[in-house]
Motif scaffolding. Structure first.
Motif, short mmCIF file in Angstrom:
data_model
loop_
_atom_site.label_atom_id
_atom_site.label_comp_id
_atom_site.label_asym_id
_atom_site.label_seq_id
_atom_site.Cartn_x
_atom_site.Cartn_y
_atom_site.Cartn_z
N ALA A 119 28.01 -39.84 6.89
CA ALA A 119 28.15 -39.80 5.44
C ALA A 119 28.10 -38.37 4.93
O ALA A 119 28.90 -37.97 4.06
CB ALA A 119 27.06 -40.63 4.78
N MET A 120 27.19 -37.58 5.47
CA MET A 120 27.10 -36.17 5.07
C MET A 120 28.35 -35.41 5.49
O MET A 120 28.81 -34.51 4.78
CB MET A 120 25.87 -35.53 5.73
N ARG A 121 28.94 -35.77 6.59
CA ARG A 121 30.12 -35.06 7.08
C ARG A 121 31.33 -35.30 6.20
O ARG A 121 32.14 -34.38 5.97
CB ARG A 121 30.44 -35.52 8.52
N VAL A 122 31.48 -36.52 5.70
CA VAL A 122 32.71 -36.86 4.96
C VAL A 122 32.55 -36.83 3.45
O VAL A 122 33.54 -36.89 2.71
CB VAL A 122 33.22 -38.25 5.40
N ALA A 123 31.33 -36.74 2.95
CA ALA A 123 31.11 -36.74 1.50
C ALA A 123 31.50 -35.38 0.90
O ALA A 123 31.29 -34.33 1.52
CB ALA A 123 29.65 -37.06 1.19
N VAL A 124 32.06 -35.40 -0.28
CA VAL A 124 32.39 -34.17 -1.00
C VAL A 124 31.16 -33.73 -1.78
O VAL A 124 30.66 -34.48 -2.62
CB VAL A 124 33.57 -34.39 -1.97
N PRO A 125 30.64 -32.53 -1.53
CA PRO A 125 29.44 -32.07 -2.24
C PRO A 125 29.62 -32.11 -3.76
O PRO A 125 30.66 -31.68 -4.29
CB PRO A 125 29.28 -30.63 -1.75
N GLY A 126 28.61 -32.65 -4.43
CA GLY A 126 28.63 -32.68 -5.88
C GLY A 126 29.43 -33.81 -6.49
O GLY A 126 29.43 -34.01 -7.71
N ARG A 127 30.13 -34.58 -5.67
CA ARG A 127 30.94 -35.67 -6.21
C ARG A 127 30.19 -37.00 -6.04
O ARG A 127 29.61 -37.26 -5.01
CB ARG A 127 32.29 -35.74 -5.48
#
Length: 286
Positions: free
Chosen positions: A148-156
């Motif tokens: 999840a951390m790898r594919v998530a866009v930071p701040g979105r």
């Protein structure tokens, strides 16, 4: 730590003839032990994916909720249910421990010694099953959180982002092989076999009507035997199971480089005919 000075003793025949070397043919055949383990493991693995489907569904739902709310720190707090998996693993261990106890009886019968099978504590087996299932669930949660951390866009955040991330995490979880479950479930089943064998050997050891016994390491069931297991193979461990526990505490050989993949076993040789001090006086076998 294994000491080469405590080399396997020569076996004494029933009529106290001069000692003979403890070669492979002097030790019980434990091929049936490996066969029973392989069958039990494959049966367990055939159910494990279905058992853990609820865990994967729960992880995806938790990740989706956290991404939707922008709570990335919550990815370190993912939890999954383990009760069903713990129960199934416990039953598999109890069943295999009973088989292992019966196999010790067969091994003794092959030496013209009659003993009775003794099943180990169900509570002890259930404890190992619980820890194993929970650690595997924790591994799954960690893998999901990292993906999840790898594919998530930071701040979105928001539902659209949450659905996107959740879908990718699900794909990741579905792509995982059975390598880790195979290793750790296999280790739990090995522990069950050792428990069944130990309970039976200890009970027989305390029966004063039976001949004396000596315990040996048997490392023939490993497909890739490490250097330490090769050293301990066929070596004498003691004339009480309490001594054998120093080298085989709750599964394979304590120094095995394969760790919980070790398939080493403790075997009993009856009609030892000497006490511990007598064995130590024998010349070590190269």
């Amino acid at each position: 730590v294994f000491d080469l000075a405590r080399a396997r003793p020569a076996l004494l025949a029933q009529d106290d003839e001069p000692p003979a070397e403890a070669d492979e043919e002097d030790l019980p055949d434990i091929a049936p032990v490996q066969e029973a383990w392989e069958t039990a493991l494959e049966e367990l693995l055939s159910r494990w994916e279905d058992l853990t489907q609820a865990q994967r569904d729960e992880l995806v739902a938790q990740i989706q909720a956290r991404i939707a709310s922008g709570d990335l720190s919550g990815l370190t707090e993912l939890e999954v249910p383990t009760a069903e998996a713990e129960g199934v693993l416990t039953e598999a261990m109890v069943a295999l421990a009973a088989v292992a106890a019966a196999q010790v009886v067969d091994e003794a019968a092959g030496q013209d010694v009659t003993i009775s099978p003794v099943e180990p504590s169900r509570r002890d087996l259930a404890e190992v099953a619980s820890v194993t299932a929970r650690l595997l669930a924790s591994d799954l949660a960690t893998s999901a959180g990292r993906e999840a951390m790898r594919v998530a866009v930071p701040g979105r955040s928001g539902d659209e982002e949450a659905e996107r991330v959740a879908g990718l995490v699900r794909e990741h979880l579905e792509s995982l092989t059975d390598a880790r479950p195979r290793q750790h479930l296999g280790s739990a089943l090995t522990s069950a076999q050792h428990s069944g064998r130990e309970a039976t050997m200890r009970a027989a050891e305390n029966d004063r009507a039976l001949p004396s016994v000596a315990y040996y390491a048997q490392e023939v069931n490993d497909s890739n035997t490490c250097r330490y297991c090769r050293e301990v193979d066929k070596r004498w461990l003691g004339n009480t199971y309490a001594e054998a526990l120093a080298e085989y505490p709750n599964g394979g050989y304590v120094r095995c480089e394969g760790r919980d993949r070790c398939r080493g076993m403790v075997v009993a040789v009856w009609r030892g005919g000497a006490d511990r001090e007598g064995w130590l006086e024998k010349e070590p076998v190269p």
